[in-house]
Every structure is written in C-alpha cells, then in structure tokens.
Design an enzyme around this catalytic site. Structure first.
Site, mmCIF file in Angstrom:
data_model
loop_
_atom_site.group_PDB
_atom_site.id
_atom_site.type_symbol
_atom_site.label_atom_id
_atom_site.label_comp_id
_atom_site.label_asym_id
_atom_site.label_seq_id
_atom_site.Cartn_x
_atom_site.Cartn_y
_atom_site.Cartn_z
ATOM 1 N N GLN A 146 0.706 -1.240 0.075
ATOM 2 C CA GLN A 146 0.026 -0.018 -0.133
ATOM 3 C C GLN A 146 0.876 1.113 0.067
ATOM 4 O OE1 GLN A 146 -3.386 2.362 2.881
ATOM 5 N NE2 GLN A 146 -3.030 0.314 3.174
ATOM 6 N N SER A 147 1.716 1.234 0.712
ATOM 7 C CA SER A 147 2.517 2.644 0.933
ATOM 8 C C SER A 147 3.151 3.219 -0.437
ATOM 9 C CB SER A 147 3.583 2.648 2.100
ATOM 10 O OG SER A 147 4.567 1.611 1.816
ATOM 11 N N ARG A 198 7.095 -9.177 -10.170
ATOM 12 C CA ARG A 198 7.635 -10.489 -10.326
ATOM 13 C C ARG A 198 6.656 -11.378 -11.269
ATOM 14 N NH1 ARG A 198 9.418 -13.437 -4.909
ATOM 15 N NH2 ARG A 198 8.244 -11.702 -4.072
ATOM 16 N N ASN A 237 9.598 0.309 -2.029
ATOM 17 C CA ASN A 237 9.437 0.032 -0.773
ATOM 18 C C ASN A 237 9.637 -1.248 -0.425
ATOM 19 O OD1 ASN A 237 6.687 -0.475 -1.978
ATOM 20 N ND2 ASN A 237 5.747 -0.598 0.062
ATOM 21 N N ALA A 239 11.703 -4.472 1.750
ATOM 22 C CA ALA A 239 12.204 -4.684 3.141
ATOM 23 C C ALA A 239 13.549 -4.092 2.755
ATOM 24 C CB ALA A 239 12.359 -6.169 3.257
ATOM 25 N N ARG A 250 20.762 -6.347 -2.587
ATOM 26 C CA ARG A 250 20.784 -7.409 -2.723
ATOM 27 C C ARG A 250 20.447 -7.999 -4.136
ATOM 28 N NH1 ARG A 250 18.746 -7.874 2.281
ATOM 29 N NH2 ARG A 250 16.285 -8.415 1.934
ATOM 30 N N VAL A 288 7.969 -3.589 8.233
ATOM 31 C CA VAL A 288 6.920 -2.893 9.010
ATOM 32 C C VAL A 288 5.907 -2.949 7.974
ATOM 33 C CG1 VAL A 288 6.248 -0.430 9.726
ATOM 34 C CG2 VAL A 288 8.403 -1.419 10.366
ATOM 35 N N GLU A 305 1.369 -1.131 8.215
ATOM 36 C CA GLU A 305 0.651 -0.115 8.689
ATOM 37 C C GLU A 305 0.500 0.108 10.008
ATOM 38 O OE1 GLU A 305 -1.361 2.570 7.166
ATOM 39 O OE2 GLU A 305 -1.603 2.974 9.187
ATOM 40 N N ASP A 323 0.741 3.824 5.991
ATOM 41 C CA ASP A 323 0.973 3.385 4.510
ATOM 42 C C ASP A 323 0.802 4.516 3.783
ATOM 43 O OD1 ASP A 323 2.087 0.660 4.841
ATOM 44 O OD2 ASP A 323 0.117 -0.014 4.759
ATOM 45 N N GLY A 327 -7.508 20.565 19.303
ATOM 46 C CA GLY A 327 -6.985 22.079 19.086
ATOM 47 C C GLY A 327 -7.774 22.949 20.398
ATOM 48 N N GLY A 328 -7.612 23.967 20.032
ATOM 49 C CA GLY A 328 -8.416 25.189 20.955
ATOM 50 C C GLY A 328 -9.737 25.213 21.029
ATOM 51 N N GLN A 329 -10.417 24.713 20.274
ATOM 52 C CA GLN A 329 -11.868 24.602 20.317
ATOM 53 C C GLN A 329 -12.555 23.305 20.599
ATOM 54 O OE1 GLN A 329 -12.899 27.556 19.658
ATOM 55 N NE2 GLN A 329 -11.391 28.567 18.291
HETATM 56 N N1 CAO Z 1 11.839 -10.014 -9.219
HETATM 57 C C1 CAO Z 1 12.555 -11.065 -8.317
HETATM 58 N N2 CAO Z 1 12.708 -10.649 -7.238
HETATM 59 C C2 CAO Z 1 11.843 -9.532 -6.702
HETATM 60 C C3 CAO Z 1 10.914 -8.835 -7.343
HETATM 61 C C4 CAO Z 1 11.035 -8.977 -8.796
HETATM 62 N N3 CAO Z 1 10.408 -8.215 -9.914
HETATM 63 N N4 CAO Z 1 10.350 -8.096 -6.889
HETATM 64 C C5 CAO Z 1 10.751 -8.276 -5.315
HETATM 65 N N5 CAO Z 1 11.558 -9.229 -5.338
HETATM 66 C C6 CAO Z 1 11.958 -9.882 -4.242
HETATM 67 C C7 CAO Z 1 12.872 -8.959 -3.381
HETATM 68 O O1 CAO Z 1 14.075 -8.809 -3.905
HETATM 69 C C8 CAO Z 1 13.175 -9.600 -2.163
HETATM 70 O O2 CAO Z 1 14.091 -10.615 -2.197
HETATM 71 P P1 CAO Z 1 15.194 -10.756 -1.048
HETATM 72 O O3 CAO Z 1 14.379 -11.137 0.232
HETATM 73 O O4 CAO Z 1 15.996 -12.303 -1.466
HETATM 74 O O5 CAO Z 1 15.927 -9.512 -1.071
HETATM 75 C C9 CAO Z 1 11.595 -10.371 -1.860
HETATM 76 O O6 CAO Z 1 11.140 -10.127 -3.300
HETATM 77 C C10 CAO Z 1 10.498 -10.123 -1.012
HETATM 78 O O7 CAO Z 1 10.759 -8.564 -0.940
HETATM 79 P P2 CAO Z 1 10.169 -7.909 0.439
HETATM 80 O O8 CAO Z 1 10.750 -8.362 1.438
HETATM 81 O O9 CAO Z 1 10.094 -6.530 0.488
HETATM 82 O O10 CAO Z 1 8.693 -8.449 0.688
HETATM 83 P P3 CAO Z 1 7.954 -9.205 1.929
HETATM 84 O O11 CAO Z 1 6.733 -9.340 1.490
HETATM 85 O O12 CAO Z 1 8.805 -10.008 2.513
HETATM 86 O O13 CAO Z 1 7.840 -7.993 2.712
HETATM 87 C C11 CAO Z 1 7.160 -5.575 3.498
HETATM 88 C C12 CAO Z 1 6.793 -6.980 2.866
HETATM 89 C C13 CAO Z 1 5.895 -4.432 3.018
HETATM 90 C C14 CAO Z 1 7.171 -6.044 4.865
HETATM 91 C C15 CAO Z 1 8.575 -4.863 3.187
HETATM 92 O O14 CAO Z 1 8.463 -5.056 1.718
HETATM 93 C C16 CAO Z 1 8.939 -3.569 3.853
HETATM 94 O O15 CAO Z 1 9.032 -3.671 5.052
HETATM 95 N N6 CAO Z 1 8.730 -2.650 3.121
HETATM 96 C C17 CAO Z 1 9.486 -1.347 3.689
HETATM 97 C C18 CAO Z 1 7.954 -0.858 4.517
HETATM 98 C C19 CAO Z 1 6.679 -0.671 3.920
HETATM 99 O O16 CAO Z 1 6.599 -0.088 2.805
HETATM 100 N N7 CAO Z 1 5.770 -1.106 4.573
HETATM 101 C C20 CAO Z 1 4.305 -0.960 4.066
HETATM 102 C C21 CAO Z 1 3.633 -1.935 3.228
HETATM 103 S S1 CAO Z 1 2.147 -1.980 3.097
HETATM 104 O O17 CAO Z 1 1.762 -2.014 4.681
#
Ligand code: CAO
Length: 420
Positions: free
Chosen positions: A17-18, A38, A96, A98, A104, A137, A139, A168, A247-249
């Site tokens: 979402q974010s 992906r 956005n 992780a 990586r 992280v 929402e 988000d 607020g103040g009201q």
């Molecule tokens: N081709 C190949 N690999 C891909 C890809 C693509 N097109 N797109 C993503 N990937 C891979 C990433 O490289 C990652 O691989 P590694 O772990 O090997 O580096 C993997 O997919 C998973 O990505 P992720 O860790 O970002 O996804 P997750 O579902 O495990 O986590 C989230 C989701 C939201 C917790 C995490 O992305 C995050 O903390 N983001 C930052 C904060 C944020 O925006 N949070 C709000 C989300 S909305 O509530």
C-alpha cells in the site's frame, strides 16, 4: 491538456500500500508509471482480500490506477540488464522493499547513480536509520511506533489504531511530496538525489500535536482534555483523549436521533468561542451566555462534560443531517459521522471526481477514490489498474526499443515470463 508531470517516467518498484499510493498520485499528475512485478506473481495485494474469484482484488485495483505493468525477474541476469535500461531511461525510481532488498539485487544507490546521475531514487522504509532500521513494517506497526496509537482511544481503554491508513497512505503522500520537490531541485542542480520517508516519521509528523501536548504537560494539566474537568490527574505522557478536539476549540461526538439503531447516528460538535452565544440560544440555555463560569472560554474547560451533555440532549432530538442544517447557517462547526455506505452514495463526491466508477475487464465496475488533490490545469483522469504484465511487450519495445528478435531472446531467458 498537458498534464503536470507529463514526460516524467517512473520506475515503480513498489508493492502493497505505502509505495503504490505514492506512484498512483504521480500517475494521476501525468507521469508514465511503469510498475515492475515479479513474473507470474505480481504485487501480493492482487491476491489479497479477494472478493471476485479470478480477478485482481479491490486492494490492488484501488491503489494502482493509471499505471503500466511489466513482469520482470530482477534477479535473473537478463532481467537485471533490462532493469538497468529502465534506470537509464526513467526519471524516478520508487521502491518500498524490505531494507536491503534493492542492494541484494545489485542496485545500490552508488550503482544507480553510476547508471543515471539524474535519477531520483525514492524509498519508504518502516524506520529511519537507527536500531530498528532493518525491520519489516506494516501499517499498524507504524501507527504504534509513531505515537498515534498511544494517543488514540479512550483513557480507560487500550491504545487504538485508526482506520485511516496514516502509516501506509500517509507515508506515500510524504514520499510523493519529496519526489516532486526533488524533481524541482533537479531543474536547477541537474542531478538526482535520494528521497526517503520512514513510516514512523510520517505518522509522528501527522501526530505532532500530541508531541505538543507532551511538552505542555510540564506547565500543568491539559485543560482542554475532558479528564481535566473530571478531576483525573495527568500522568507523565500525553493521554488518550477519546473524541476530545485536539485543538483550542472544544469538541465532542454526540448522539443524534436514531442512535439506538444506527451506529453512525452521531455528529461532531465544536463549541467555537466565537459562536458560543448562538450555541447557547440553539440548545435553549440563553443564560449561559452571561452566567459566571460559562461566559468565557477558559471558565468552561472544567465543565465540558456538563456542557456537552446538555448539547447532546438537543442533538438527540434531530438527525445528524438536521443538526448540520440547523448549525451551518449560524457558523457553528458540526459534522455528521458518515458511514462508508453513505459516502459511497454521495453524488456530490462523484461530481468532484473524489469518487469515481471504474470499469475493469475481470471484475466489472467498482467504486474508487479518485485523486484527492485537484489541479485546475492538470485534472486527474482515473484509468483502471493494469493486469499483471499487461504492458510487458509494449514497454520492452516502445520504451526500451528492443527489436522483435531481442524480445524473443528475452522471453527465452525467462526474465519476463510470458510477455503479453
Ligand atoms: N523479481 C525478483 N525478485 C523480486 C521482485 C522481482 N520483480 N520484486 C521483489 N522481489 C524480491 C525482493 O528482492 C525480495 O527478495 P530478497 O528477500 O531475496 O531480497 C523479495 O522479493 C521480498 O521482498 P520484501 O522483503 O520487500 O517483501 P515481503 O513481502 O517479505 O515484505 C514488507 C513486505 C512490506 C513488510 C516489506 O517490503 C517492507 O518492510 N517494506 C518497507 C516498509 C513498507 O513499505 N511497508 C508498508 C507495506 S504496506 O502495509
């Protein structure tokens, strides 16, 4: 009519979402947003909270309007080459993932600057640099860590998260502002830069009035909080204030006619100092206009419960809309508690484009929130979200200029899945 961000290409590496909130706004302002997903999987939200079998979820469609989708495996060697070409071609990269995921893949900020020094790289992470920088992280974690949850809810209840997605979507808005500011800066500097928005920071920014109150505690009780009038001592942190105005009201949520059956038959009622006399007249307490202890705003602060209980006796004789009709002409600020059903049926919101009806090939028509920011010379025209990989071929050929032969090799390499 030329759109504000026409000609700006955005490499959209966002998910959930974010990030998508941010790139959707850029798309509405006219940028060409290329969403990289992906192969065979796509943004996880396509398959979350599914309400129509076989169709992209509303969670996905409502956050990804006006974008193009390319399926691209960024861990495959050919995929990395294509990604490099996209970085060369685009003005902005938004992600956005992780923490560390882009590194990586081999795309560090240093590497990205080598490829395209004019590129603006924008990232959302849960936390800024420090002890939690590596955390994933979502929402509600941000709402809690940003100070919103501890200050939301009633004093005698647990901390509460709010339905408004301030962690988000709130962070997406902050990032979007950072991106357009960096684009403006690039006009003068000729260089791109790194833009980051942490979800904790964005929530804290939105909750800044509660940090204001934290510091005011040193000067004594917070007199506009109901707890002051109730004689309940304050602790050492900003307390939860129920529906007290921030607020103040002074303000409160009050029951209206029908509250016994309708969970949303309530109004928010503000006793703005400037219209106190009109409030007294309308509720039938004209004596309060001059009565000692009621006439001046500071004198009323220890009597808020009594005053709002009296006003509620009046609001309970009217529907929330009748309260609005009676108070608006007198400039008394009130607001009905609207349900999502009532909002979805509000013709006025469709007339302004704040609500839109969108047709989708898999799921038919649905309602969405249009662009909430209106630019007179760059109106947003809401287009349905892309199907997974819908524009893979188009982006590889039209944007990146690959020939038919090269396209066949790319497909053969497995970098893009089955190109559509
Ligand atoms: N081709 C190949 N690999 C891909 C890809 C693509 N097109 N797109 C993503 N990937 C891979 C990433 O490289 C990652 O691989 P590694 O772990 O090997 O580096 C993997 O997919 C998973 O990505 P992720 O860790 O970002 O996804 P997750 O579902 O495990 O986590 C989230 C989701 C939201 C917790 C995490 O992305 C995050 O903390 N983001 C930052 C904060 C944020 O925006 N949070 C709000 C989300 S909305 O509530």
């Amino acid at each position: 009519m030329m759109k504000a961000l026409q000609g700006i290409k955005v490499l959209d590496f966002t998910h959930v979402q974010s990030g998508p909130t941010c790139t959707q706004l850029l798309a509405w302002f006219g940028a060409d947003v290329i969403k990289v997903e992906r192969p065979g999987v796509g943004d996880a939200t396509r398959q979350q909270l599914v309400d129509v079998d076989g169709a992209d979820s509303l969670y996905f469609t409502m956050l990804n309007h006006n974008k193009r989708s390319i399926e691209l495996n960024s861990k495959n060697e050919t995929g990395k080459q294509i990604l490099t070409r996209l970085i060369e071609t685009c003005d902005v990269l938004v992600e956005n993932f992780a923490p560390g995921a882009l590194d990586r893949m081999g795309f560090t900020w240093e590497r990205i600057q080598e490829i395209n020094p004019r590129l603006i790289m924008a990232s959302i992470k849960g936390f800024g640099p420090g002890k939690y920088q590596d955390c994933k992280v979502y929402e509600n974690v941000a709402q809690c860590a940003g100070g919103s949850a501890s200050t939301t809810g009633f004093r005698d209840g647990p901390p509460l998260v709010t339905g408004a997605q301030i962690g988000d979507s709130g962070t997406g808005l902050h990032l979007c502002l950072g991106i357009v500011t960096a684009l403006f800066h690039r006009e003068k500097s000729g260089r791109g830069q790194k833009v980051t928005a942490a979800m904790q920071d964005s929530v804290l920014n939105l909750a800044r009035v509660k940090l204001r109150d934290q510091q005011r505690l040193a000067a004594g009780p917070l007199k506009e909080y109901s707890q002051f009038g109730e004689g309940i001592p304050f602790g050492d942190a900003t307390p939860r204030a129920g529906n007290d105005s921030g607020g103040g009201q002074p303000g409160r949520i009050l029951r209206c006619k029908g509250w016994e059956q309708d969970p949303n038959a309530y109004t928010y009622f503000i006793i703005q100092a400037a219209v106190w006399e009109k409030v007294c007249d309308i509720i039938g307490e004209p004596d309060w206009k001059t009565k000692e202890g009621y006439a001046k705003p500071p004198q009323r602060l220890d009597k808020l419960n009594e005053i709002f209980e009296r006003i509620e006796k009046w609001t309970m004789t009217k529907t929330k809309f009748e309260v609005m009709d009676a108070c608006n002409p007198l400039d008394i600020p009130v607001g009905p508690i609207l349900s999502m059903k009532e909002i979805a049926e509000d013709e006025g919101l469709y007339a302004t484009g704040t609500l839109v009806k969108v047709d989708h090939p898999e799921r038919g028509e649905y309602i969405s929130v249009g662009c909430p920011i209106k630019l007179s010379d760059s109106p947003a025209d809401v287009q349905r979200s892309p199907l997974l990989g819908e524009h893979t071929t188009e982006i590889l050929t039209d944007v990146l200029g690959y020939s038919a032969e090269e396209l066949a090799q790319i497909i053969e390499s497995g970098a893009v899945g089955a190109a559509k």
